[in-house]
Enzyme design. Sequence first.
Site, mmCIF file in Angstrom:
data_model
loop_
_atom_site.group_PDB
_atom_site.id
_atom_site.type_symbol
_atom_site.label_atom_id
_atom_site.label_comp_id
_atom_site.label_asym_id
_atom_site.label_seq_id
_atom_site.Cartn_x
_atom_site.Cartn_y
_atom_site.Cartn_z
ATOM 1 N N ARG A 96 8.626 89.298 79.667
ATOM 2 C CA ARG A 96 9.551 88.723 78.689
ATOM 3 C C ARG A 96 10.967 88.635 78.822
ATOM 4 O O ARG A 96 11.592 88.226 79.018
ATOM 5 C CB ARG A 96 8.779 88.847 77.300
ATOM 6 C CG ARG A 96 8.131 88.181 76.578
ATOM 7 C CD ARG A 96 7.892 89.050 75.003
ATOM 8 N NE ARG A 96 7.038 89.925 75.583
ATOM 9 C CZ ARG A 96 5.936 90.412 76.458
ATOM 10 N NH1 ARG A 96 5.108 89.535 75.693
ATOM 11 N NH2 ARG A 96 5.937 91.590 76.761
ATOM 12 N N THR A 97 11.185 90.125 78.628
ATOM 13 C CA THR A 97 12.968 90.669 78.733
ATOM 14 C C THR A 97 13.276 90.180 80.364
ATOM 15 O O THR A 97 14.681 89.014 80.714
ATOM 16 C CB THR A 97 13.354 91.788 78.211
ATOM 17 O OG1 THR A 97 13.368 91.684 76.954
ATOM 18 C CG2 THR A 97 15.175 91.506 78.625
ATOM 19 N N LYS A 143 16.319 108.649 95.159
ATOM 20 C CA LYS A 143 17.058 109.663 95.468
ATOM 21 C C LYS A 143 17.832 110.848 94.779
ATOM 22 O O LYS A 143 18.823 111.626 95.327
ATOM 23 C CB LYS A 143 17.690 109.397 97.124
ATOM 24 C CG LYS A 143 17.302 108.343 97.943
ATOM 25 C CD LYS A 143 17.699 107.943 98.680
ATOM 26 C CE LYS A 143 17.606 106.658 99.304
ATOM 27 N NZ LYS A 143 17.976 106.095 99.999
ATOM 28 N N ARG A 202 17.752 97.149 81.196
ATOM 29 C CA ARG A 202 16.987 97.753 80.149
ATOM 30 C C ARG A 202 17.472 99.298 81.024
ATOM 31 O O ARG A 202 16.972 99.499 82.202
ATOM 32 C CB ARG A 202 16.044 96.907 80.399
ATOM 33 C CG ARG A 202 14.646 97.741 79.719
ATOM 34 C CD ARG A 202 13.555 97.229 79.510
ATOM 35 N NE ARG A 202 13.203 96.606 78.487
ATOM 36 C CZ ARG A 202 12.593 95.987 78.141
ATOM 37 N NH1 ARG A 202 11.684 95.662 78.245
ATOM 38 N NH2 ARG A 202 12.960 94.504 76.721
ATOM 39 N N HIS A 247 18.130 95.622 70.829
ATOM 40 C CA HIS A 247 18.098 95.191 72.058
ATOM 41 C C HIS A 247 18.679 93.971 71.300
ATOM 42 O O HIS A 247 18.553 92.943 70.940
ATOM 43 C CB HIS A 247 16.462 94.963 72.510
ATOM 44 C CG HIS A 247 15.829 94.498 72.999
ATOM 45 N ND1 HIS A 247 16.084 93.579 73.551
ATOM 46 C CD2 HIS A 247 14.292 93.903 73.472
ATOM 47 C CE1 HIS A 247 15.259 92.694 74.772
ATOM 48 N NE2 HIS A 247 14.335 92.713 74.206
HETATM 49 N N1 CP Z 1 10.142 91.328 73.516
HETATM 50 C C1 CP Z 1 10.269 91.976 74.632
HETATM 51 O O1 CP Z 1 11.488 93.009 75.022
HETATM 52 O O2 CP Z 1 9.167 91.937 75.529
HETATM 53 P P1 CP Z 1 9.422 92.592 77.259
HETATM 54 O O3 CP Z 1 9.152 94.649 77.217
HETATM 55 O O4 CP Z 1 8.136 92.633 77.818
HETATM 56 O O5 CP Z 1 10.831 92.285 78.252
#
Ligand code: CP
Length: 305
Positions: A54-55, A83, A104, A132
């Site tokens: 999703r993100t 590396k 991320r 998040h």
């Molecule tokens: N909700 C969420 O962060 O989903 P993903 O890990 O798929 O990005």
Amino acid sequence: MFKGRDIISIRDFSRKEIDYLLRVAKKVEETPEDRLKVLQGKIMGSLFFEPSTRTRLSFEVAMKKLGGEVVGFSEPALTSIKKGETLADTIRVVENYVDVIVLRHPLEGSARMAADYASIPIINAGSGAEEHPTQAFLDLYTIYKEKGRIDGLNIGILGDLRYGRTVHSLTYALSLYNDITLYLISPEQLKMRREVLENIRDKLKFKEMLNVEKALPELDVLYVTRIQKERFPDLSEYERVKGTYRITLSTLKKAKKDLILMHPLPRVDEVDVEVDKTSHAVYFKQVKYGLITRMALLGLVLGVF
Ligand code: CP
């Protein structure tokens, strides 16, 4: 208000700023797509050191829907990180190519560190078990759209409150709103982090509990999360708690008719698929709201909204 800013922790934002983002998201939702080529010529760096559906995809689609472009990776093993290049050096390189970086990373503090090195905005798309923040923005937008307000609601958060980064950001965000009662429901081993509770203690009412049944009739919103297996330092600890809670049609018999059931997804086994067809389930609408909220956020950070 947002132009040029890093989006690292939800704690960096006031209620006024978050409400402004939600208003912009509503405008984006109501605006025909062909008027939204506002990010033409801009490029987003999408740096994902951990799995995501999703993100990553919603940020990338959001950028493209606004007329911008995307470069990046979701398999760090295919980059020079393999590396031995550090995160700091990776950020200092990529910032020469793009206008904003969405990051991320499995380490807590990684997004803050990246922001210290970068002179372009860094958007935290998940920093270990810590936070998040953009998920919290979309969760608030979902509540606002589905309930018409955020103030005054009884909100249950069920699941892995220890390792779940979405629930940390959402809890901090809800502490900015008025007259909310928060029910923090989890197995004993997965209770909400003490540092989060210390932060919200004087800002909103909360109750900790081990199962959902008692609180359910009171709730306007129930936010369920999976157990974050990948964060457990000891898998035997995970084996002891897995499968200890599950929302089924039977559980929901005691719920208010207009209870909304949210989930950041991915789901494992904590919400039975039978629940999907009930009017309570809004987790797939939440996905759509995520795209809208991230379009609003990119437009704001890059100074076009
Ligand atoms: N909700 C969420 O962060 O989903 P993903 O890990 O798929 O990005």
